[in-house]
Structure formats: C-alpha cells, structure tokens
Design a protein around this motif. Structure first.
Motif, short mmCIF file in Angstrom:
data_model
loop_
_atom_site.label_atom_id
_atom_site.label_comp_id
_atom_site.label_asym_id
_atom_site.label_seq_id
_atom_site.Cartn_x
_atom_site.Cartn_y
_atom_site.Cartn_z
N PRO A 179 0.84 -1.22 0.00
CA PRO A 179 0.00 0.00 0.00
C PRO A 179 0.86 1.26 0.00
O PRO A 179 1.78 1.40 0.81
CB PRO A 179 -0.81 -0.15 1.29
N ALA A 192 -9.19 8.41 -1.52
CA ALA A 192 -8.92 6.98 -1.35
C ALA A 192 -7.75 6.73 -0.42
O ALA A 192 -7.74 5.77 0.35
CB ALA A 192 -8.66 6.34 -2.71
N VAL A 195 -3.57 2.68 -1.19
CA VAL A 195 -4.21 1.49 -1.78
C VAL A 195 -3.12 0.60 -2.34
O VAL A 195 -1.96 1.00 -2.52
CB VAL A 195 -5.23 1.87 -2.88
N VAL A 244 -10.38 -2.28 -8.09
CA VAL A 244 -11.03 -1.17 -7.41
C VAL A 244 -12.55 -1.27 -7.49
O VAL A 244 -13.26 -0.67 -6.70
CB VAL A 244 -10.55 0.16 -8.03
N GLU A 253 -8.78 -1.50 1.70
CA GLU A 253 -8.16 -0.17 1.82
C GLU A 253 -9.10 0.91 1.29
O GLU A 253 -10.26 0.98 1.69
CB GLU A 253 -6.80 -0.18 1.11
N ASN A 255 -10.26 1.34 -1.87
CA ASN A 255 -10.83 1.05 -3.18
C ASN A 255 -12.25 1.58 -3.32
O ASN A 255 -12.63 2.12 -4.36
CB ASN A 255 -10.81 -0.45 -3.44
#
Length: 432
Positions: A179, A192, A195, A244, A253, A255
């Motif tokens: 990430p 976001a 990710v 995603v 995370e 997405n």
C-alpha cells in the motif's frame, strides 16, 4: 367326421341356458347393468386403463421436467453472472458499488454494446468501460470518444489507452506494490488514500502538450496505477487495476472511496460491460456484416438456446441409434398357442376392417391344402386348381372359382359365410 374351423369374424355362440335352479331371485332396487362390450371384447374402462399403462411413464417424465423447469424459474435470482456487471453479486461482480451509487441518487444504465453505450451516454454523464475480454476496434473507440461523456476506463489495452488519452498515456508492466499513498493532488486519489493497485500506466505526453495526465500511486519505477486527463470537452480517468470495482476487493483499503468518487461525479452513469462478440459502433444501424452472420439470422441471446437444442438432438440421436450387426436369436420367454395367435391376428384384422386381407388369407390357405391333397404342384395356376376341384367334387366350375378366387366379402357376415363354405369345400375334396 369333419372339423369346422371357427372364423375369427364369426359371431360368438349364444351362451348356454341357465338351469332354473341357478336363476337368482329378483330383488328390489336398481340393478347394475353389465358393461358395454366393444367389438374387440374390451370395455371403455379396460381400454382407458391400457392407455394409462402405456402413457404413464412418458407423462411422468414430462411432469418431472416441467416441475424442474418451474423450480429453476422460481429459485433463480434475477442477477447476472458477467464479470464487473452492476447486478452480479459474486466476487467478480460489481453489485456493491452499483447499489451504493443508486442509494446516492445516481441513475445507472447497464449496456453490453458500444452502440447502446453511445445511445445512452452524453454530456453531463459518466461512461464506465469495464475490461473487454477481447478488444475494442478503432472505430468503436472513436465512437466512445464522441459521446462527450466523462470516461472511466478500467484495465484497458494498448489501443484503448492511446485512443481515449489522445496518445498521452501508454501501458507498461509493473509489480503490485505494498500500500502506497497516491502522491498526487487528484481529489479522488486523495479521498482513497493508500491502496494496493497494480501499476500499468506511464506518461507518454510531451513537454509542450497543453493537457498533461495526473498520475497517482507510482511503483517507483515509472509505472502508475491511476491517471486522469481533463480535456476541454470531458475528463478521462484510467485505472490499470480493475480490483477497485470488484465485490471481492472493493472493501480493501481505499478502493471503495476511489470507485465511488470516480463514478459518482454525474447523476447519469452508463455502465458498459462489453460483449466479446460486439462489433457495433452506434454510428448507423448495424449491418449483418457488423453483427455477424449468427446475429443476422438469430436474435440476441439465442446462441445458448441453440446450443442446448443441438445437445438435446445429439443425445436423442444417440439414444435412438441402432447398432448394425448380426441378428441375435433368442428363445421366446413364453410359448404362445397357435389358437391364441390366430385369435389375436383376427382381432387385428377386425380392428382394421381388413376383410379383403383376411379373405385372401383364408382362400390362399384353402387352395394350398386342396392342391396338396389333389397332388398338384405349388406352381399350378388358378385354372388348373379349379379344374381339379371340379373333377373331385362335381361342383360347377364358376362356383369353385368364386369360392377360391372371387371378390372380397362386403361385410363381416359375408366373411364368416365364406369361411364356412371354404371349410365345406375342403371337406368334400378330402372325402375318401
């Protein structure tokens, strides 16, 4: 003493009279009438029972198939099995994101062809292009660009990236990193956060280009997972990793935040899940050459039905096929008496009203026995047989010819009379 052979068409003999002592005493109240016997010695009830015994297994199979189809129609959920479809609840579907967008007031139009996407998309709308199992043709990419809608493209191929970005992006290979932060100022990427998306895009624009892509989530080797270009007429967002959007990874995370931010910018969202066989462009009415020969003669969605029908025909052919080989001689499971076989054949003749065929069989058998008795050859013609019978019985020649070679009887009574007269003629010829 001669033996009279009963004809199968002769009326049954009347029953023997019942002794007075065996006559039952009449009782008061209604008396059940005997069942009406049809000509073949069966009743309506027995014939119905026979038909039911013959048809019960086919009817049972049909009923089982109907119940199975009804069960499938009831328990089948109205969802799709296509990957990235907005109504697919499986791990490879995208129903989770679609339902959240609907709750936020976004109107989703699910399409499977470029022509339908071009017809539904327009300015002030978003056009989502999910991964294509095959590829898009150049004229299809041009048609998607002309809609004026904001484009969101997932996991595109080389021609798709070059077409929607106007040669300002290219694809490459990158390893999926741990990430990482977006490291860009794009609002969707900032929402976001960190990710884990597989990178696959890089900047192919020149230093003098007025529109430069905003690239996010780098892998440290020049590849990025997200790119956004703001053209004067529309925006284009490209994501190299479709995870995603998938139900199985959308909650990983950030997405979900990225997917909702990209697809929720406008109130109208056209969701394109490409059909691998689609070649339409939406410019004009598709021609048979564009739709392909199958779609030109068959409606859309009929290919699975045709495949099932073809499989059923093949299975039916395999079930009904007969192996070519020598005949196998087997012993009869039961012995059938000649009288029963004769009676059964007579009933078949009577049911078919084949009086001429029955009369021909009786005359041929009588002529054969008479010729054998008189010492005639089997190749003797009719005149020879008639002359020999006339000489043996002193009957008129025309009478013998009518009996052995006359016209067929007109009714059952005439057939029974013919059998009786043939039996009489044989007895006269056989008389010592």
């Amino acid at each position: 003493m001669t033996t009279q052979v009963p004809s199968p068409y002769a009326p049954a003999a009347p029953p023997a009279p019942t002794p007075p002592s065996a006559v039952p005493v009449a009782t008061t109240g209604p008396v059940d009438e005997p069942p009406v016997v049809i000509g073949d010695e069966t009743t309506g009830r027995s014939r119905a029972a026979s038909r039911w015994r013959r048809m019960r297994w086919p009817l049972t199979v049909l009923a089982a198939v109907a119940l199975f189809v009804l069960f499938l129609a009831v328990v089948r959920t109205p969802t799709s099995a296509e990957s990235y479809a907005p109504d697919n609840p499986e791990a490879d579907g995208a129903m989770a994101v679609a339902e959240v967008l609907k709750d936020q007031g976004v109107r989703i139009t699910h399409v499977t062809s470029v022509a339908d996407a071009v017809a539904a998309a327009g300015p002030d709308s978003t056009l989502l292009v999910t991964p294509n199992p095959s590829f898009f043709a150049d004229d299809q990419i041009s048609a998607l660009n002309r809609t004026g809608a904001d484009l969101v493209v997932l996991a595109p191929d080389y021609s798709m990236v070059a077409g929607v970005s106007r040669d300002k992006l290219d694809i490459t290979y990158g390893e999926r990193p741990d990430p990482v932060e977006p490291q860009c100022d794009d609002p969707a990427a900032q929402a976001a956060g960190a990710v884990t998306l597989a990178p696959g895009l890089y900047d192919a624009s020149g230093a003098g280009d007025k529109v430069r892509p905003v690239l996010c989530w780098p892998d440290g080797a020049g590849a990025f997972a997200y790119a956004r270009l703001d053209f004067p007429d529309r925006s284009v967002t490209v994501v190299s990793d479709p995870a995603v959007l998938r139900n199985g990874t959308v909650l990983t995370e950030g997405n979900s935040a990225l997917a909702l931010w990209m697809l929720g910018q406008n109130e109208d969202l056209v969701w394109l899940v490409p059909d691998p066989m689609d070649v339409s462009t939406g410019d004009d009415e598709p021609t048979p050459a564009e739709r392909g020969q199958v779609n030109a003669v068959m409606p859309p969605g009929s290919a699975p039905v045709a495949l099932v029908a073809l499989l059923a025909v093949v299975l039916l052919a395999l079930w009904r096929v007969r192996r070519m080989g020598p005949l196998v001689v087997e012993d009869l499971p039961v012995l059938v008496r000649s009288a029963e076989a004769t009676r059964g054949r007579a009933r078949l003749y009577r049911a078919a009203r084949a009086r001429g065929h029955a009369a021909a069989g009786l005359r041929a058998a009588s002529a054969d026995r008479i010729a054998s008795r008189l010492g005639l050859a089997r190749s003797s013609d009719a005149n020879t047989v008639v002359d020999a019978v006339v000489a043996a019985t002193n009957r008129p020649s025309q009478q013998v010819a009518d009996l052995l070679y006359g016209p067929p009887p007109a009714d059952d009574a005439a057939l029974a009379e013919l059998a009786r007269r043939l039996d009489t003629l044989e007895s006269e010829v056989h008389r010592p």
